[in-house]
Design an enzyme around this catalytic site. Structure first.
Site, PDB file in Angstrom:
ATOM      1  N   LEU A  62       0.832  -1.206   0.000  1.00 45.09           N
ATOM      2  CA  LEU A  62       0.000   0.000   0.000  1.00 45.09           C
ATOM      3  C   LEU A  62       0.863   1.250   0.000  1.00 45.09           C
ATOM      4  O   LEU A  62       1.824   1.340   0.773  1.00 45.09           O
ATOM      5  CB  LEU A  62      -0.904  -0.003   1.236  1.00 45.09           C
ATOM      6  CG  LEU A  62      -1.572   1.327   1.630  1.00 45.09           C
ATOM      7  CD1 LEU A  62      -2.560   1.766   0.558  1.00 45.09           C
ATOM      8  CD2 LEU A  62      -2.258   1.211   2.989  1.00 45.09           C
ATOM      9  N   SER A  63       0.527   2.220  -0.837  1.00 40.64           N
ATOM     10  CA  SER A  63       1.146   3.547  -0.809  1.00 40.64           C
ATOM     11  C   SER A  63       2.657   3.436  -1.023  1.00 40.64           C
ATOM     12  O   SER A  63       3.098   2.984  -2.077  1.00 40.64           O
ATOM     13  CB  SER A  63       0.784   4.245   0.506  1.00 40.64           C
ATOM     14  OG  SER A  63       1.096   5.595   0.478  1.00 40.64           O
ATOM     15  N   ALA A  64       3.476   3.818  -0.044  1.00 37.79           N
ATOM     16  CA  ALA A  64       4.920   3.643  -0.187  1.00 37.79           C
ATOM     17  C   ALA A  64       5.254   2.168  -0.366  1.00 37.79           C
ATOM     18  O   ALA A  64       6.176   1.811  -1.111  1.00 37.79           O
ATOM     19  CB  ALA A  64       5.650   4.201   1.030  1.00 37.79           C
ATOM     20  N   GLY A  70       3.327   0.167  -1.909  1.00 40.23           N
ATOM     21  CA  GLY A  70       2.973  -0.087  -3.297  1.00 40.23           C
ATOM     22  C   GLY A  70       4.064   0.357  -4.248  1.00 40.23           C
ATOM     23  O   GLY A  70       4.364  -0.316  -5.239  1.00 40.23           O
TER      24      GLY A  70
END
Length: 490
Positions: A162-164, A166
């Site tokens: 997720l996010s970083a 990801g």
């Protein structure tokens, strides 16, 4: 919770001050309001693993392993977002429940403030996100440790984040296509999009509009020379994400479809729960290689769907958003819900003679030859089990019009064990005719052909930018398949 030790040599001593300043700025950008949730990584069922290698990235390794997990099971690596922890991701993402259901192990790597002020994985630092270096190498070493400890199948190792996390996932898929069979990038960035803090800001808020070939070249340059086999990639993005803009999902799609050597127009699209549109891009054999899940109105976070239903999982919280269970659909995309992608472990041979006997706007009918000793048969659509039958025929229903679907069948013995998978056939439903619609950007969004984000308008499905969201900009959109629109201005 015991914390990982601080490294005492190498680049972390020599560049410590610069690293922390840069990491703090980058983390602030990607974290943008991300608040830590849940318990630390000492949660029940989550175990810290030590001694997994030289650990140049100064990470901690945690794992969840279902009881009595057999040797040869798949392995999933799950990367948390900024300010989160392994325990947080374990508690909210839904992966532990799926591991119990489908029988696989999960590794939860964890970074901390010694690496990055906001505990982000350093996806924008070349020293941490390229093959054989830093955090990327630490995660690679965790995979080796898990394969040795749990007997995991090295051919079925997957990574998601997720996010970083990801952004790091995309870089890991590029750097280690020989390690990861598939990946899932949630609210993340294209591989090799940034190599500095300033570039990280650009990627997050206004990613470079590179051609698919340019994006693909970045992956090919990061991978070992001569790589010809690539991971299958799922991309998850909310259309209202103001931290990692939805355009990143489009660039990710362009990147990985180019790596696979396939086009950027989906083979098909379908509508799922949670206002989610799934666009599928198949390889030369008709198997899904890249999938994009666009969630209308969802902001920055991981899509979850708490509940006890067959397609539900996860726990809602800050940046764990109650829409659809992304982990469930990702597991299905990778084939974790049925064991090996070539079929089950039983001795029954693959059914022969699979044919399409008829289609309508919403159905596809199949027939195949009987297998001696079969008690029943399992039917798979695009690699996902959709039904079972005791006969040698099956009709799949509730399909999208004018859409191609790929089917396979496996025979099941009296003990309930599926055998080898049949050869695939493709069935195309009838009824869909491409149509064009000319209207203002505002009217397109009201009609559901486009969506607005940050004052801009994007075509639904293709995510192509259409300009300002107002009544003064007029565009023509062509619907090429259900729920999928492309700009067709003449």
């Amino acid at each position: 919770m015991s914390q990982p030790h601080h490294p005492t040599k190498g680049r972390r001593l020599l560049g410590g001050v610069r690293r922390r300043l840069a990491a703090a700025a980058g983390a602030l950008a990607l974290a943008a309001g991300l608040v830590a949730q849940g318990s630390p990584a000492s949660a029940a069922g989550l175990t810290q693993v030590s001694g997994f290698g030289t650990n140049p990235g100064n990470l901690a390794m945690y794992a969840y392993v279902p009881d009595a997990l057999p040797s040869g099971a798949p392995l999933v690596v799950a990367l948390h977002g900024c300010t989160q922890s392994a325990g947080d991701y374990y508690g909210h993402s839904g992966w532990p429940a799926l591991a119990d259901r489908h029988r696989f192990a999960v590794v939860f790597p964890q970074t901390d403030t010694a690496n990055n002020a906001n505990s982000c994985f350093n996806w924008f630092e070349p020293g941490d996100s390229t093959r054989g270096r830093g955090e990327a190498l630490s995660i690679r070493q965790m995979v080796d440790k898990a394969v040795a400890l749990y007997g995991s199948d090295p051919r079925r190792v997957y990574v998601t984040g997720l996010s970083a996390g990801g952004g790091m996932t995309a870089n890991l898929l590029a750097a280690y296509p020989d390690v990861f069979a598939g990946g899932a990038i949630a609210s993340g960035l294209p591989a090799r999009c940034a190599d500095s803090v300033s570039a990280a800001y650009t990627c997050m808020y206004s990613p470079p509009d590179r051609t698919p070939a340019q994006w693909g070249d970045l992956v090919r340059a990061a991978a070992p020379a001569g790589t010809t086999s690539w991971p299958r990639v799922a991309i998850w993005q909310g259309t209202a994400d103001t931290t990692v803009r939805p355009a990143n999902a489009t660039e990710l799609r362009d990147q990985w479809t180019d790596v696979w050597g396939i086009g950027q127009i989906p083979s098909r699209t379908e509508n799922l729960t949670g206002s989610t549109t799934r666009s599928v891009y198949t390889d030369a054999a008709g198997r899904p290689a890249v999938e994009v899940y666009s969630i209308a109105g969802m902001g920055h976070g991981l899509a979850v769907d708490p509940g006890s239903g067959a397609e539900q999982c996860g726990t809602a919280g800050a940046y764990y958003l109650d829409t659809i269970c992304s982990s469930h659909h990702t597991a299905r995309f990778w084939g974790l819900d049925r064991g090996s992608g070539d079929g089950g472990t039983g001795a029954l041979p693959a059914p022969t003679g699979l044919t399409v006997t008829g289609t309508s706007d919403s159905t596809a009918s199949l027939r195949w030859n009987a297998v001696a000793g079969a008690a029943s048969y399992q039917v798979f659509r695009d690699g996902t089990k959709v039904g079972g039958t005791a006969s040698t025929g099956y009709t799949d229903t509730a399909l999208a019009a004018g859409t191609a679907y790929r089917y396979t069948v496996a025979a099941v013995d009296s003990a309930g064990t599926a055998g080898a998978m049949s050869a695939a056939v493709t069935a195309t439903t009838t009824g869909f005719t491409p149509t064009c619609h000319t209207a203002s950007n505002y009217e397109h969004t009201v009609a559901g052909r486009a969506y607005a984000s940050g004052g801009q308008t994007y075509a639904k499905g293709s995510d192509q930018p259409m300009g300002l969201w107002n009544t003064f900009v007029t565009r023509t959109l062509k619907q090429t398949s259900p729920g999928y629109y492309v700009i067709a201005d003449c």
